[in-house]
Scaffold this active site. Structure first.
Site, PDB file in Angstrom:
ATOM      1  N   ASP A  45      41.719  13.856  68.909  1.00 41.76           N
ATOM      2  CA  ASP A  45      41.755  14.088  67.539  1.00 41.76           C
ATOM      3  C   ASP A  45      43.207  14.220  67.273  1.00 41.76           C
ATOM      4  OD1 ASP A  45      39.158  14.380  66.868  1.00 41.76           O
ATOM      5  OD2 ASP A  45      38.870  16.323  67.725  1.00 41.76           O
ATOM      6  N   ASP A  58      34.944  18.202  68.407  1.00 39.72           N
ATOM      7  CA  ASP A  58      34.741  19.458  68.190  1.00 39.72           C
ATOM      8  C   ASP A  58      33.565  19.845  67.357  1.00 39.72           C
ATOM      9  OD1 ASP A  58      35.859  18.484  65.901  1.00 39.72           O
ATOM     10  OD2 ASP A  58      37.715  19.695  66.079  1.00 39.72           O
ATOM     11  N   ASP A  89      30.226  15.175  66.927  1.00 39.67           N
ATOM     12  CA  ASP A  89      31.025  14.498  67.835  1.00 39.67           C
ATOM     13  C   ASP A  89      30.092  14.582  69.303  1.00 39.67           C
ATOM     14  OD1 ASP A  89      33.229  14.143  66.474  1.00 39.67           O
ATOM     15  OD2 ASP A  89      33.917  15.967  66.796  1.00 39.67           O
TER      16      ASP A  89
HETATM   17  P1  ATP Z   1      40.891  15.707  63.197  1.00 41.46           P
HETATM   18  O1  ATP Z   1      39.750  14.504  63.083  1.00 41.46           O
HETATM   19  O2  ATP Z   1      42.000  15.090  63.770  1.00 41.46           O
HETATM   20  O3  ATP Z   1      40.622  17.121  63.826  1.00 41.46           O
HETATM   21  P2  ATP Z   1      40.763  16.481  60.514  1.00 41.46           P
HETATM   22  O4  ATP Z   1      40.568  18.040  60.792  1.00 41.46           O
HETATM   23  O5  ATP Z   1      41.592  16.275  59.326  1.00 41.46           O
HETATM   24  O6  ATP Z   1      41.306  15.687  61.866  1.00 41.46           O
HETATM   25  P3  ATP Z   1      38.029  16.531  59.420  1.00 41.46           P
HETATM   26  O7  ATP Z   1      37.950  18.063  59.928  1.00 41.46           O
HETATM   27  O8  ATP Z   1      36.826  15.730  59.696  1.00 41.46           O
HETATM   28  O9  ATP Z   1      39.325  16.021  60.313  1.00 41.46           O
HETATM   29  O10 ATP Z   1      38.490  16.542  58.026  1.00 41.46           O
HETATM   30  C1  ATP Z   1      38.555  15.443  57.398  1.00 41.46           C
HETATM   31  C2  ATP Z   1      39.392  15.451  55.987  1.00 41.46           C
HETATM   32  O11 ATP Z   1      38.473  16.689  55.132  1.00 41.46           O
HETATM   33  C3  ATP Z   1      40.668  16.279  55.907  1.00 41.46           C
HETATM   34  O12 ATP Z   1      41.618  15.093  56.291  1.00 41.46           O
HETATM   35  C4  ATP Z   1      40.838  17.030  54.700  1.00 41.46           C
HETATM   36  O13 ATP Z   1      41.325  16.172  53.889  1.00 41.46           O
HETATM   37  C5  ATP Z   1      39.432  17.575  54.436  1.00 41.46           C
HETATM   38  N1  ATP Z   1      38.957  18.865  54.931  1.00 41.46           N
HETATM   39  C6  ATP Z   1      39.163  19.327  56.140  1.00 41.46           C
HETATM   40  N2  ATP Z   1      38.641  20.567  56.142  1.00 41.46           N
HETATM   41  C7  ATP Z   1      38.226  20.916  54.735  1.00 41.46           C
HETATM   42  C8  ATP Z   1      37.700  22.039  54.222  1.00 41.46           C
HETATM   43  N3  ATP Z   1      37.719  23.278  55.041  1.00 41.46           N
HETATM   44  N4  ATP Z   1      37.400  21.808  52.970  1.00 41.46           N
HETATM   45  C9  ATP Z   1      37.646  20.611  52.384  1.00 41.46           C
HETATM   46  N5  ATP Z   1      37.961  19.709  52.816  1.00 41.46           N
HETATM   47  C10 ATP Z   1      38.403  19.751  53.974  1.00 41.46           C
END
Ligand code: ATP
Length: 817
Positions: A334, A633, A637
């Site tokens: 990630d 996480d 997943d």
């Molecule tokens: P990784 O997969 O590397 O951990 P990530 O945290 O960006 O990355 P996700 O948690 O799936 O992956 O989030 C995907 C997208 O959703 C993010 O890039 C962001 O634009 C949006 N996002 C993340 N957290 C929130 C939230 N709490 N509320 C709204 N949108 C969110």
């Protein structure tokens, strides 16, 4: 249809469950734990130590040896030949010492694993004395208020008093794998008996949504305990190496039995030994030749490795994973939190489509100026920060002068920004009346506030749903050209390694409002928010180490491609040519094409992917014969983590569900820890190889010595006592040294080992057999030489009592050692 967010606030409801809306006091919780007992399965009675000790003697050969020694003692006493007693006593002493060392090591290994179990003990979020705290699940008491969110494993049976689209997977209890929707019992009737739709049960897990519940049954009284008595994790599965060596052990055992039998007859018939003497000798050879300590040694080496890993932030749940780790060929990681620090600070805001605002200050302290453009609309700005702050489940707290975030750091950063922009966070909680929580499938979240829907999420997902934009206080259509302008601004922010979120709202609530997808439509776009999340400093060197060690690194992130690539470049994981493949592109790619891409690129970035893509990538890699380590996480997943050779969960940000299916948990969430673990895995494997080599070459050396001497018509230079003493030195003690043997420098300079290759390859075996034979031949050579120096001539008979034999035998022993 029922409202998906439900809440129970009646005082009566709480008091009928013997609690309060503020939860239990700490003292009350402790008192209840005394009455109801700890919230855990009945613990099996442990095996007493003395039984463990005596189990060391259960090996058949060892028992025969003890029997023979005892008979020898009896005979010596009856015949009054006290000089013969010494040998028998030494034999018993050595056998005892052997058992003692084995026992201590086993004890150490067990303690190491037990300590690990405590590290992965499940936790629960509860409200006590009005404040949220984290407690060990075993300390949950009836009356505790549980806070539930996506991916949580539920620790006790509890009745819901708040539920936001809460879906729970209950297959552990009911066998039903389709998650069930849970709601709150609203009628002001006594809450017993509970209905399943209002209750969450121990052992089940939250698939989506969030909620709060009052614990009413713990420990032996939970439904889960009534139906099943399952033990938690199996830490003692056998690794491929252990299995291979077990089979070799069996083979060697059979061969040795034949050897011993023939030695017995040779001793009695040709060499004039008494039956007891011949028995002692042949059994001593058997005990020495069978590497019965080998499986235990390997277990100990692995367990010590696991302990070392735990000290360095990697908790490995199965011993066998340590070995697999060493052969890892691809790490899929990630981005957020693993490669980066997960400490977000908003630095830029794009208001509408064109007004850029700079935000100063770093970290979570809401101190820092905002630098506005010359013209911008105050109302638009206030709306943007209000949406960002209210569509938000985190909280910002000040603790002894320093500011901290409770909840998701992305959301925390938005709160800090809102406060810097003048939003009063105290009001925040009063605003949202209903929550559609974030999930990584939709990539957005929304709330109902002031009779509107307020949304934030990934810019692409928000832009797609927006039809209008708020600009200069007016709502105007979002034309394709404005959309392009925003998309390219977003791209620019990504290139600057910023994580970008968009905010939007919808004026009218749809009727009826049943789910998130219906709510999040026809949105009015408000703007973009860009935040930095710097890479972890230790990750750059770790990535370089991976490349040196021939391990490929792949980023699989839910975040935006440009952001992921900018971060990847900063840590030298990617260069300008590294391809970025989006989840959308992946949908159009078939398996062969995906495998081609995976084969052709040393580094790769998959961006804006959903969790199911992760599973596809892992599948493709595994089919290519790679040994894959994958991080994850969330609940979604879990399939990818299960499928991977090494599933890695995040200790800090990971959900209970991901931790449960993972093979390894990173207590610091860092990519560098994965690389450290791979290195440690390789190191342990190297040590085991050395040990196997050592054991077999010395055993063959001993056997060659005995047989060569007998073949030449001589008395064996090694007596039963000598053989056992050598065995004590070679079979048991090196295991202790193994645990602390330092690593070879080039561990990470070589490509990963072939996972198919067996340790007992022909070359490896040939090597130690030849070495053993040379060793044995040299010993016999010295033996004969020493006899001759003492005046012995070839063909002359020699007996055990002959002082020349004793001298030569000692020389042979010393040489062999
Ligand atoms: P990784 O997969 O590397 O951990 P990530 O945290 O960006 O990355 P996700 O948690 O799936 O992956 O989030 C995907 C997208 O959703 C993010 O890039 C962001 O634009 C949006 N996002 C993340 N957290 C929130 C939230 N709490 N509320 C709204 N949108 C969110």
């Amino acid at each position: 249809m029922a409202d998906m967010t439900t809440q129970h606030t009646s005082q009566h409801f709480f008091s009928s469950l013997e609690t309060t809306p503020d939860g239990l006091s700490q003292g009350e919780a402790e008192a209840r734990l005394l009455i109801h007992g700890l919230n855990q399965l009945e613990i099996k009675k442990k095996e007493p130590l003395w039984i463990k000790f005596f189990r060391q003697f259960t090996d058949l050969m060892v028992l025969v040896l003890i029997g023979a020694a005892l008979v020898a003692i009896a005979v010596a006493l009856i015949e009054d030949q006290t000089e013969k007693l010494v040998d028998a006593y030494i034999i018993l002493g050595v056998v005892f010492l052997n058992a003692l060392i084995g026992f201590i090591q086993e004890f150490k290994a067990e303690k190491a694993l037990e300590a690990l179990k405590n590290l992965i003990a499940p936790k629960a979020r509860v409200i006590r004395e009005g404040a949220e705290t984290l407690v060990e699940a075993k300390n949950l008491a009836p009356g505790d208020l549980l806070i539930l969110s996506e991916g949580d494993k539920i620790g006790a049976d509890a009745l819901l008093f708040e539920a936001n689209e809460l879906k729970v997977e209950e297959s552990a209890l009911t066998g039903e794998s389709v998650p069930s929707l849970k709601t709150v019992l609203m009628a002001d009737t006594p809450p017993f008996p509970q209905k399943a739709e209002h209750t969450v049960y121990q052992g089940t897990s939250v698939v989506s949504g969030s909620g709060k519940a009052i614990v009413f049954a713990t420990g032996k009284k939970t439904e889960f305990n009534k139906i099943a008595h399952m033990t938690v994790s199996t830490t003692k599965d056998k690794s491929p190496l252990q299995k291979e060596l077990f089979n070799i052990g069996l083979f060697v055992g059979k061969v040795t039995l034949l050897i011993s039998l023939s030695l017995f007859f040779i001793g009695v018939i040709f060499q004039g030994y008494s039956i007891i003497e011949a028995l002692l000798f042949s059994v001593a050879v058997a005990v020495a030749a069978v590497p019965e300590g080998l499986p235990a040694t390997i277990t100990i080496a692995l367990a010590l490795g696991v302990q070392r890993l735990a000290r360095k932030n990697a908790i490995v749940k199965q011993l066998s994973s340590v070995e697999t780790l060493g052969s890892t060929t691809v790490i899929c990681s990630d981005k957020t939190g693993t490669l980066t620090k997960n400490e977000m600070t908003v630095t830029e805001i794009l208001l509408g489509a064109s007004h850029a605002i700079r935000v100063e200050g770093i970290g979570y302290a809401p101190e820092g100026k905002m630098i506005f453009p010359e013209t911008y609309h105050q109302g638009d700005f206030r709306k943007l920060i209000s949406v960002a702050a209210v569509c938000n489940e985190a909280s910002l707290v000040q603790n002894q002068g320093s500011w901290r975030i409770l909840g998701d750091p992305t959301e925390g950063a938005l709160l800090v920004m809102a406060k810097k922009g003048g939003f009063d966070l105290e009001k925040k909680l009063l605003n949202a009346t209903r929550v559609f929580p974030f999930d990584s499938e939709r990539k957005r979240m929304s709330v109902v506030a002031q009779n509107e829907i307020w949304v934030k999420g990934a810019p692409d997902s928000i832009l797609e749903l927006s039809t209008r934009i708020q600009s200069e206080g007016h709502v105007i259509p979002l034309t394709p050209s404005i959309k392009n302008e925003i998309a390219s601004a977003c791209q620019q922010m990504g290139h600057r390694a910023l994580r970008v979120l968009a905010v939007a709202y919808r004026e009218k609530l749809p009727e009826p409002l049943t789910n998130a997808l219906e709510a999040e439509r026809e949105l009015i776009f408000l703007g973009l928010i860009g935040m930095i999340d710097p890479p972890r400093p230790e990750v750059g060197p770790a990535v370089q180490l991976c490349h040196k060690a021939g391990i490929r690194t792949i980023i699989i992130t839910g975040d935006f491609g440009a952001t992921a690539k900018a971060i990847a470049q900063k840590i030298h994981l990617a260069d300008t040519n590294t391809p970025v493949i989006t989840g959308e592109a992946l949908n159009r790619t078939d398996k062969n094409e995906l495998q081609r891409i995976l084969q052709e690129n040393q580094s790769l970035i998959f961006a804006r992917v959903a969790p199911e893509h992760k599973k596809r990538i892992v599948d493709a890699l595994k089919e290519l014969g790679e040994i894959v380590a994958v991080t994850g996480d969330g609940v979604n997943d879990a399939p990818a983590l299960k499928r991977a050779d090494i599933g890695i969960a995040m200790g800090i940000t990971g959900t209970d569900v991901s931790k449960e299916v993972a093979n390894m948990i990173l207590t610091d969430d860092s990519f560098a820890t994965i690389v450290m673990a791979v290195e440690e895995g390789r190191h342990i494997y190297q040590n085991l190889r050395k040990f196997v080599w050592y054991i077999f070459s010395t055993n063959i050396g001993e056997l060659t010595t005995i047989f060569l001497a007998i073949f030449l018509g001589l008395l064996s230079p090694l007596t039963a006592v000598l053989i056992l003493i050598i065995n004590l030195g070679t079979d048991v003690l090196p295991a202790l040294a193994l645990g602390v043997d330092s690593q070879e420098k080039e561990t990470m300079n070589e490509p990963p080992r072939d996972p198919e290759a067996r340790i007992m390859s022909r070359r490896f075996v040939a090597h130690f057999v030849i070495l053993g034979i040379i060793m044995g031949a040299m010993v016999v050579g010295i033996y004969i030489l020493d006899l001759m120096v003492q005046g012995w001539r070839w063909g002359e008979a020699i007996f055990p009592s002959d002082p020349r034999y004793r001298h030569a035998s000692t020389m042979a022993f010393v040489t062999l050692v």
